[in-house]
Design an enzyme around this catalytic site. Structure first.
Site, short mmCIF file in Angstrom:
data_model
loop_
_atom_site.label_atom_id
_atom_site.label_comp_id
_atom_site.label_asym_id
_atom_site.label_seq_id
_atom_site.Cartn_x
_atom_site.Cartn_y
_atom_site.Cartn_z
N SER A 236 47.72 32.09 53.08
CA SER A 236 47.64 33.37 53.80
C SER A 236 48.57 33.63 55.12
O SER A 236 48.96 32.52 55.51
CB SER A 236 46.27 33.98 54.04
N CYS B 280 25.87 39.43 70.94
CA CYS B 280 25.46 38.37 71.39
C CYS B 280 26.07 36.94 71.19
O CYS B 280 25.40 36.06 70.55
CB CYS B 280 23.77 38.16 71.09
C1 LIG Z 1 43.03 36.55 49.15
C2 LIG Z 1 43.77 36.23 47.86
C3 LIG Z 1 44.91 37.25 47.79
C4 LIG Z 1 45.44 38.07 48.76
O1 LIG Z 1 45.96 37.32 50.09
P1 LIG Z 1 46.70 38.27 51.17
O2 LIG Z 1 46.93 37.29 52.24
O3 LIG Z 1 45.59 39.48 51.61
O4 LIG Z 1 47.90 38.90 50.62
C5 LIG Z 1 45.69 37.10 46.39
N1 LIG Z 1 45.37 36.22 45.54
C6 LIG Z 1 44.36 35.41 45.80
C7 LIG Z 1 43.96 34.61 44.51
C8 LIG Z 1 43.53 35.47 46.78
O5 LIG Z 1 42.41 34.78 46.95
#
Ligand SMILES: *Cc1c(COP(=O)(O)O)cnc(C)c1O
Length: 462
Positions: free
Chosen positions: A235, A390
């Protein structure tokens, strides 16, 4: 309360990338949705509405969603990746309204639980246009997905292949399957790590041979069709470097399946993870540039392997919804804390926190913010915006310059909270999860309302 902080007292305690802004009242456009502006009084306006008026009706904290910006980002992906199926990753943020926008803009949708599937269907997304993910879908979830005829199920283990085959046989419904593979590439912003081993829960390893074996078992199973391979490398990816390494490995396996198993998978999914700017330190490549780069890599690799280019799909979540929302908070208290070096940090406490945005605590994520309810001519101070929970790790914005006269009652807006904000929100400390207010052309519409105390107690049987 200590006196006004003289400028420069934060020296050495701000991160290297954070510069004192020339105008602390101005927005950094790259961080905001397209209709966000500051008016002459310094008031933040989104979708033609003044944010203070907007939240006067729903209270704070609240997520404000810029509908035009959401639709434009969805369309930008669809158009930039022409000939590519774009699956919006529902886990980043999903409600029935957003599911409907996704369908209206011609995108597909990814889900990874029965709850997300239910919302997608309720929003009017056709089952055939839904992809289903997850490393441990329950038998109930798989049965429902197959019975509904979802477009693709991304299988993630040998157990799951058996389960899918059994359900296909039992129901007589065909199951269209992609095999999730790990390419040994872990990407994050500008850096990526390429290894042979994949010590993580997702996917079948390419290097160990498990991914090939998974494809073989899918092809061998009655009632199960192999659509292709699926790879998601991470990501907040800012460029195509890590993706290039992954694509080469995945396409090599794709070619091997065609050559040795005699089945040419018609598709390939390259996952999501397209990055966005949370602060001025981030500079992601625009979707159109990424699309061009990815297309070139795939076409070039396929030509080299002497295979036909499969139909490609991608799965952006964050890059579509992330920049479309900001979170608006009310300042409750301000305190100045002496740091070791003699510097001072201004702690600004707001009425939300880790219950509406867990990412700073979970990923050490950086955010930015602005004073949203007025202009100020006070000297900027280095501030840390914190929540009301908290936990000392309950941070909203770790480092930001705010006007030195920031005070209780001021509104603060944090941009870039659309992805993994509301979707990861919790009831920690029995907080009521905030509403999502969609704005467009001067009209505000609550599309997810704030939780109530009755919601909170609905499952408490006393
Ligand atoms: C989380 C995920 C995405 C989306 O990721 P982004 O960073 O929000 O674009 C796409 N494909 C899979 C398999 C994921 O686990």
């Amino acid at each position: 309360m200590a006196g006004r902080v003289p400028p420069g007292d934060y020296a050495g305690s701000s991160p290297h990338w954070l510069r004192e802004p020339a105008d602390v009242n101005a927005l950094v456009p790259a961080l905001w949705s397209s209709t966000a502006t500051k008016d002459a009084e310094g008031v933040l306006r989104i979708g033609g509405l003044a944010v203070p008026d907007l939240v006067a009706d729903v209270n704070t904290p609240a997520y404000v969603l810029d509908e035009d910006d959401f639709r434009a980002r969805a369309r930008a992906f669809r158009d930039a990746f022409e000939g590519v199926d774009v699956y919006y990753a529902g886990k980043s943020f999903l409600c029935t309204t957003v599911a409907r926008w996704i369908a209206e803009e011609g995108l597909f949708l990814d889900v990874c639980s029965d709850g997300e599937l239910t919302v997608a269907l309720r929003g009017g997304v056709e089952a055939e246009r839904i992809g289903y993910h997850g490393n441990n879908k329950t038998p109930m979830e798989l049965r429902r997905a197959i019975a509904l005829g979802v477009g693709r199920i991304v299988v993630d283990s040998f157990h799951e292949i058996e389960r899918v085959a059994a359900i296909a046989a039992e129901t007589g419904m065909p199951a269209r399957v992609m095999v999730r593979v790990t390419a040994g590439v872990e990407a994050h912003t500008h850096e990526f790590i390429a290894t042979a081993h994949e010590d993580q829960k997702f996917g079948f390893s390419i290097s160990s041979g498990d991914a090939f074996e998974a494809a073989r078992r899918v092809i061998a199973a009655d009632g199960v069709e192999l659509l292709g391979l699926h790879s998601h490398i991470g990501s907040q990816i800012f460029d195509t470097a890590g993706f290039e390494v992954a694509a080469r490995r995945v396409l090599a396996l794709h070619a091997r399946i065609a050559a040795e198993l005699g089945v040419v998978p018609p598709e390939m999914d390259l996952g999501g993870g397209f990055g966005i700017a949370y602060t001025s330190q981030d500079d992601p490549q625009p979707a159109a540039e990424l699309a061009a780069g990815m297309r070139e890599i795939v076409v070039h690799e396929c030509r080299g392997l002497g295979i036909e280019t499969p139909r490609i799909s991608i799965e952006p979540g964050r890059a579509i919804v992330g920049p479309t929302m900001c979170t608006v908070y009310t300042v409750g208290t301000v305190k100045q804390v002496q740091l070791d070096a003699g510097a001072v940090r201004t702690y600004v406490s707001v009425d939300g926190g880790m219950s509406d945005n867990i990412r700073p605590a979970l990923y050490d994520a950086d955010y930015s913010c602005t004073l949203a309810s007025r202009a100020s001519s006070a000297v900027p101070v280095l501030a840390r915006v914190v929540g009301k929970h908290c936990e000392s790790g309950d941070i909203v914005v770790k480092d930001e310059f705010l006007p030195g006269d920031i005070a209780p009652g001021d509104l603060i807006a944090v941009p870039g909270t659309g992805a993994y904000g509301r979707s990861m929100a919790s009831n920690y400390n029995h907080a009521l999860r905030p509403p999502v207010v969609a704005v467009k052309d001067g009209v505000a519409r609550v599309i997810v309302r704030r939780e109530t105390v009755d919601d909170l107690l609905a499952t408490d049987l006393g």
